[in-house]
Design a protein around this motif. Structure first.
Motif, short mmCIF file in Angstrom:
data_model
loop_
_atom_site.label_atom_id
_atom_site.label_comp_id
_atom_site.label_asym_id
_atom_site.label_seq_id
_atom_site.Cartn_x
_atom_site.Cartn_y
_atom_site.Cartn_z
N ASN A 38 0.86 -1.18 0.00
CA ASN A 38 0.00 0.00 0.00
C ASN A 38 0.90 1.24 0.00
O ASN A 38 2.06 1.18 0.41
CB ASN A 38 -0.95 -0.02 1.21
CG ASN A 38 -0.21 -0.05 2.54
OD1 ASN A 38 0.73 -0.82 2.74
ND2 ASN A 38 -0.64 0.78 3.46
N ARG A 40 0.82 5.20 1.04
CA ARG A 40 0.15 6.36 1.62
C ARG A 40 1.06 7.58 1.72
O ARG A 40 0.59 8.68 1.96
CB ARG A 40 -0.37 6.00 3.01
CG ARG A 40 -1.46 4.94 2.94
CD ARG A 40 -2.04 4.60 4.29
NE ARG A 40 -2.45 5.81 5.00
CZ ARG A 40 -2.36 5.95 6.32
NH1 ARG A 40 -1.90 4.98 7.07
NH2 ARG A 40 -2.75 7.07 6.90
N GLU A 110 -1.58 0.69 -6.69
CA GLU A 110 -2.53 1.78 -6.99
C GLU A 110 -1.94 2.77 -7.99
O GLU A 110 -2.67 3.54 -8.60
CB GLU A 110 -2.91 2.55 -5.72
CG GLU A 110 -3.55 1.72 -4.66
CD GLU A 110 -2.64 1.49 -3.47
OE1 GLU A 110 -3.16 1.37 -2.36
OE2 GLU A 110 -1.42 1.40 -3.67
N THR A 112 -0.22 5.38 -7.40
CA THR A 112 -0.05 6.70 -6.80
C THR A 112 -0.26 6.57 -5.30
O THR A 112 -0.70 5.52 -4.83
CB THR A 112 -1.04 7.71 -7.40
OG1 THR A 112 -0.72 9.02 -6.94
CG2 THR A 112 -2.48 7.37 -7.04
N ARG A 113 0.06 7.65 -4.58
CA ARG A 113 -0.23 7.61 -3.15
C ARG A 113 -1.73 7.52 -2.95
O ARG A 113 -2.51 8.15 -3.65
CB ARG A 113 0.33 8.86 -2.46
CG ARG A 113 1.82 8.73 -2.22
CD ARG A 113 2.41 9.97 -1.59
NE ARG A 113 2.44 11.00 -2.64
CZ ARG A 113 2.02 12.24 -2.47
NH1 ARG A 113 1.53 12.64 -1.33
NH2 ARG A 113 2.08 13.10 -3.46
N ASN A 114 -2.12 6.75 -1.97
CA ASN A 114 -3.53 6.47 -1.70
C ASN A 114 -3.79 6.71 -0.22
O ASN A 114 -3.90 5.78 0.57
CB ASN A 114 -3.82 5.01 -2.09
CG ASN A 114 -5.27 4.65 -1.94
OD1 ASN A 114 -6.13 5.49 -1.73
ND2 ASN A 114 -5.55 3.36 -2.02
N THR A 118 -8.95 4.58 -0.79
CA THR A 118 -10.08 4.37 -1.71
C THR A 118 -9.67 4.12 -3.16
O THR A 118 -10.50 3.69 -3.95
CB THR A 118 -11.03 5.59 -1.68
OG1 THR A 118 -10.29 6.75 -2.08
CG2 THR A 118 -11.63 5.78 -0.30
N ALA A 119 -8.42 4.38 -3.50
CA ALA A 119 -7.99 4.18 -4.89
C ALA A 119 -7.96 2.70 -5.23
O ALA A 119 -7.64 1.85 -4.41
CB ALA A 119 -6.61 4.80 -5.13
#
Length: 182
Positions: A38, A40, A110, A112-114, A118-119
């Motif tokens: 993930n 973030r 994803e 990109t940063r999420n 929710t991405a």
């Protein structure tokens, strides 16, 4: 030069954050692998890289190359420049070549940063893993990213791509569910 950059990054991270790392034994593989996590914060690639050896690569968005200092660091750190606005065939070919040469890859599905979770994951990781025959180590990172805060990192058991494909549902979504469950 990458070893020097990695060493400095480790020192900075160890001073600024407290780490709780689980599953590091899952990074000891006989073959190369993709660490999928993930994403973030901008710290995430650094946190993952400090737990791997020196034979790693990662994607970096093309916008990061606009700053001369950042461009220098990325060029010396095995970064693969990617244009997220289009299907970047050159970046895909570069990463496949990197994996076939035995390097590991840090990948954030994803794209990109999420920050809020929710991405949706993109399909790139499935394509890359399948075409190169590279298995995946899921990684979950949890932190407030504030100075001196705790960073919890969990590396899950390796995912055999061929077996994982047999699961019902979308490959990338299943992978993100596995990451979130760590």
């Amino acid at each position: 030069m990458y070893k020097v950059i990695r060493f400095v990054g480790i020192i900075i991270c160890r001073i600024l954050f407290r780490f709780d790392i689980k599953g590091k034994e899952n990074l000891k593989q006989d073959t190369n692998f993709i660490v999928a996590g993930n994403h973030r914060s901008n710290w995430d690639p650094i946190f993952v890289a400090m737990n791997l050896g020196t034979n790693i690569a990662f994607f970096a968005k093309k916008e990061l190359y606009e700053n001369p200092f950042t461009r220098f660091i990325l060029n010396k750190s095995n970064a693969i420049k990617v244009d997220r606005e289009k299907a970047d065939i050159k970046a895909i070919k570069d990463v496949m070549r990197t994996l076939k040469n035995g390097n590991n890859l840090i990948f954030f599905p994803e794209g990109t940063r999420n920050v809020d979770g929710t991405a949706k994951a993109k399909d790139g990781i499935h394509l890359i893993a399948k075409r190169t025959g590279t298995n995946i180590v899921p990684c979950h990172i949890e932190s407030s990213y504030k100075i001196f805060s705790k960073v919890k990192m969990t590396f899950g058991e390796i995912i055999d791509v061929d077996e994982f494909e047999k699961l019902e549902g979308d490959f990338s979504e299943n992978l993100m569910d596995r990451i979130a469950s760590l």
